[in-house]
Motif scaffolding. Structure first.
Motif, PDB file in Angstrom:
ATOM      1  N   THR A 129      20.805 -32.077  17.608  1.00  0.00           N
ATOM      2  CA  THR A 129      21.962 -31.998  16.759  1.00  0.00           C
ATOM      3  C   THR A 129      21.673 -30.833  15.771  1.00  0.00           C
TER       4      THR A 129
ATOM      5  N   SER B 122      17.258 -22.506  13.759  1.00  0.00           N
ATOM      6  CA  SER B 122      16.451 -23.532  13.870  1.00  0.00           C
ATOM      7  C   SER B 122      14.989 -23.449  14.416  1.00  0.00           C
TER       8      SER B 122
ATOM      9  N   ALA C 258      12.942 -21.792  11.866  1.00  0.00           N
ATOM     10  CA  ALA C 258      12.536 -22.629  11.150  1.00  0.00           C
ATOM     11  C   ALA C 258      11.335 -23.692  11.379  1.00  0.00           C
ATOM     12  N   VAL C 259      11.471 -23.925  12.879  1.00  0.00           N
ATOM     13  CA  VAL C 259      10.195 -24.735  13.519  1.00  0.00           C
ATOM     14  C   VAL C 259       9.110 -24.046  13.432  1.00  0.00           C
TER      15      VAL C 259
ATOM     16  N   LEU D 285       8.748 -35.138  11.232  1.00  0.00           N
ATOM     17  CA  LEU D 285       9.523 -34.647  10.499  1.00  0.00           C
ATOM     18  C   LEU D 285      10.668 -33.417  11.175  1.00  0.00           C
ATOM     19  N   LEU D 286       9.890 -32.569  11.813  1.00  0.00           N
ATOM     20  CA  LEU D 286      10.782 -31.726  12.527  1.00  0.00           C
ATOM     21  C   LEU D 286      11.708 -32.251  13.623  1.00  0.00           C
TER      22      LEU D 286
ATOM     23  N   GLY E 271      12.952 -35.210  13.612  1.00  0.00           N
ATOM     24  CA  GLY E 271      14.146 -35.725  12.907  1.00  0.00           C
ATOM     25  C   GLY E 271      15.105 -34.816  12.271  1.00  0.00           C
ATOM     26  N   GLY E 272      14.702 -33.381  11.770  1.00  0.00           N
ATOM     27  CA  GLY E 272      15.365 -32.435  11.348  1.00  0.00           C
ATOM     28  C   GLY E 272      16.222 -31.950  12.478  1.00  0.00           C
ATOM     29  N   LEU E 273      15.912 -32.052  13.648  1.00  0.00           N
ATOM     30  CA  LEU E 273      16.658 -31.409  14.619  1.00  0.00           C
ATOM     31  C   LEU E 273      17.504 -32.548  15.265  1.00  0.00           C
ATOM     32  N   GLY E 274      17.636 -33.600  14.659  1.00  0.00           N
ATOM     33  CA  GLY E 274      18.639 -34.520  14.884  1.00  0.00           C
ATOM     34  C   GLY E 274      18.277 -35.492  16.194  1.00  0.00           C
TER      35      GLY E 274
ATOM     36  N   ARG F 160      16.303 -38.071  16.115  1.00  0.00           N
ATOM     37  CA  ARG F 160      15.575 -39.167  15.327  1.00  0.00           C
ATOM     38  C   ARG F 160      15.034 -40.039  16.168  1.00  0.00           C
TER      39      ARG F 160
ATOM     40  N   ALA G 250      14.100 -17.650   5.177  1.00  0.00           N
ATOM     41  CA  ALA G 250      13.048 -18.539   6.014  1.00  0.00           C
ATOM     42  C   ALA G 250      12.881 -19.852   5.146  1.00  0.00           C
TER      43      ALA G 250
ATOM     44  N   GLY H 183      16.037 -22.166   5.826  1.00  0.00           N
ATOM     45  CA  GLY H 183      15.837 -22.654   7.150  1.00  0.00           C
ATOM     46  C   GLY H 183      14.961 -23.910   7.210  1.00  0.00           C
ATOM     47  N   VAL H 184      13.935 -23.621   6.551  1.00  0.00           N
ATOM     48  CA  VAL H 184      12.837 -24.829   6.750  1.00  0.00           C
ATOM     49  C   VAL H 184      13.169 -26.053   5.896  1.00  0.00           C
TER      50      VAL H 184
ATOM     51  N   SER I  98      16.116 -26.681   5.089  1.00  0.00           N
ATOM     52  CA  SER I  98      17.612 -27.507   6.075  1.00  0.00           C
ATOM     53  C   SER I  98      16.841 -28.385   6.927  1.00  0.00           C
ATOM     54  N   LEU I  99      15.920 -28.239   7.722  1.00  0.00           N
ATOM     55  CA  LEU I  99      15.105 -28.637   8.941  1.00  0.00           C
ATOM     56  C   LEU I  99      14.446 -29.909   8.218  1.00  0.00           C
ATOM     57  N   LEU I 100      13.835 -29.866   7.047  1.00  0.00           N
ATOM     58  CA  LEU I 100      13.279 -30.917   6.463  1.00  0.00           C
ATOM     59  C   LEU I 100      14.118 -31.918   5.572  1.00  0.00           C
TER      60      LEU I 100
ATOM     61  N   GLY J 141      17.049 -32.560   6.859  1.00  0.00           N
ATOM     62  CA  GLY J 141      17.461 -33.480   8.059  1.00  0.00           C
ATOM     63  C   GLY J 141      16.432 -34.706   8.504  1.00  0.00           C
ATOM     64  N   GLY J 142      15.224 -33.983   8.497  1.00  0.00           N
ATOM     65  CA  GLY J 142      14.072 -34.851   9.191  1.00  0.00           C
ATOM     66  C   GLY J 142      13.632 -35.958   8.188  1.00  0.00           C
TER      67      GLY J 142
ATOM     68  N   ARG K 218      21.057 -35.804   6.106  1.00  0.00           N
ATOM     69  CA  ARG K 218      21.840 -34.711   6.821  1.00  0.00           C
ATOM     70  C   ARG K 218      22.903 -34.217   6.179  1.00  0.00           C
TER      71      ARG K 218
END
Lengths: 207, 207
Positions: free
Chosen positions: A144, A151, A154-155, A186-187, A189-192, A194, B179, B182-183, B185-187, B189-190, B194
């Motif tokens: 998500t 994203s 960011a990864v 953590l990543l 999860g951050g990508l939705g 979970r 950058a 972006g990181v 935002s990902l964290l 979420g992780g 959210r």
């Protein structure tokens, strides 16, 4: 000695061997020509400058990382598992080079650092591979996220410790694999994503 | 010159000044003693070896980063916003030092790299500050995670690009702030946060 046509590929192979012997500061186009038994003019017909040759050598080295990763990015199957495998393979390819041939790794790291345009293209190639996996994941309802490209970057940035050569001295730390798993968790999860995907494959079922 | 008692603090100040002038390779305890107008024996009464003095200088430098961060970690209020501010402050403190006094930053980076035990304690201190914010966030229902310490380390590793001095040359990249976002935002979420918290404060309301 059997006469062979002087191809770009043969020049690049010889250049790698010269680099391995002399290091990037000392290696010259003349050394490469000498190793091939040709004039330096013959080398310049394929690579118009030392910079062009250096960039081609750097690109060849980086492609050995990006090509196997491209295969993972192009696979079908659950995207979270593919992304996990892609990141793990990136780390493993880099770590293996750094561990097995530390001097050559340092040589290439220096060489590549100067080939800034080549690095930029390489890093963009990798980020786009991640974006492809993320896009698949969104389509398959496994991730998500709003923008796969944002994203993906960011990864890529969040995993710098596990692929950027400036971190190479940390890659033999005893806790590094646990650290990788922590960041991955953590990543994910951050990508939705979970929950772990229903079928986790640690290796591709066939290759 | 007014006579002052020779305190550890005065020695550390003089040592910093000597480092700034000579760099870590050339600075000696004798230089520090000379700058203070005392014998090197007097310095050794406070710091029994050059290593002890170096470690104390390294610790003092690192504390200038960890102390303002400790204040953010100890605040009350929404944990996601505090974590965002903590990570942003860490990046800003490091980046400011690297930008404003690049030579001194390089000097300290070299010095600190040799003081491995000091670095280990510093990094653990920072990770525990993050763990404290995460624990608050779990208690306040803002984060969803199993183990705040594991997650804190993951956050720390995933943001290496924005605080590890080996990345300092990237801190002036035009895209670095995007950058970071972006990181982050990902964290976020992780960590199971959210949605943005209801009241986002970009600055503490009082200090």
């Amino acid at each position: 000695m059997v006469e062979e046509a002087l191809t770009a590929e043969r020049i690049l192979e010889a250049a790698e061997e010269v680099l391995r012997r002399f290091g990037p500061a000392k290696a010259t186009v003349v050394d490469v020509a000498r190793a091939l038994g040709v004039s330096h003019g013959s080398v310049y017909r394929h690579f118009p400058s030392k910079t062009a040759l250096r960039d081609a050598v750097a690109e060849r080295w980086l492609t050995r990382v990006s090509k196997p990763l491209a295969e993972v990015a192009a696979e079908k199957g659950p995207a979270p598992e593919r992304l996990r495998r892609w990141l793990g393979l990136l780390f493993e390819l880099k770590r293996k080079k750094a561990r097995d041939e530390p001097e050559l790794f340092a040589t290439y790291t220096n060489l590549v650092a100067d080939a800034r345009d080549v690095v930029r293209v390489h890093v963009e190639t990798l980020a786009m591979q991640v974006a492809r996996i993320l896009t698949d994941g969104v389509e398959q309802g496994e991730f998500t996220l709003d923008d796969p490209v944002t994203s993906a970057w960011a990864v890529f940035h969040a995993t710098a410790r596990f692929h950027n050569p400036i971190h190479a001295s940390e890659w033999s730390d005893p806790g590094i694999d646990a650290a990788f798993e922590g960041v991955w968790s953590l990543l994910r999860g951050g990508l939705g994503a979970r929950e772990a995907p229903a079928k986790v494959r640690t290796k591709p079922s066939k290759k």
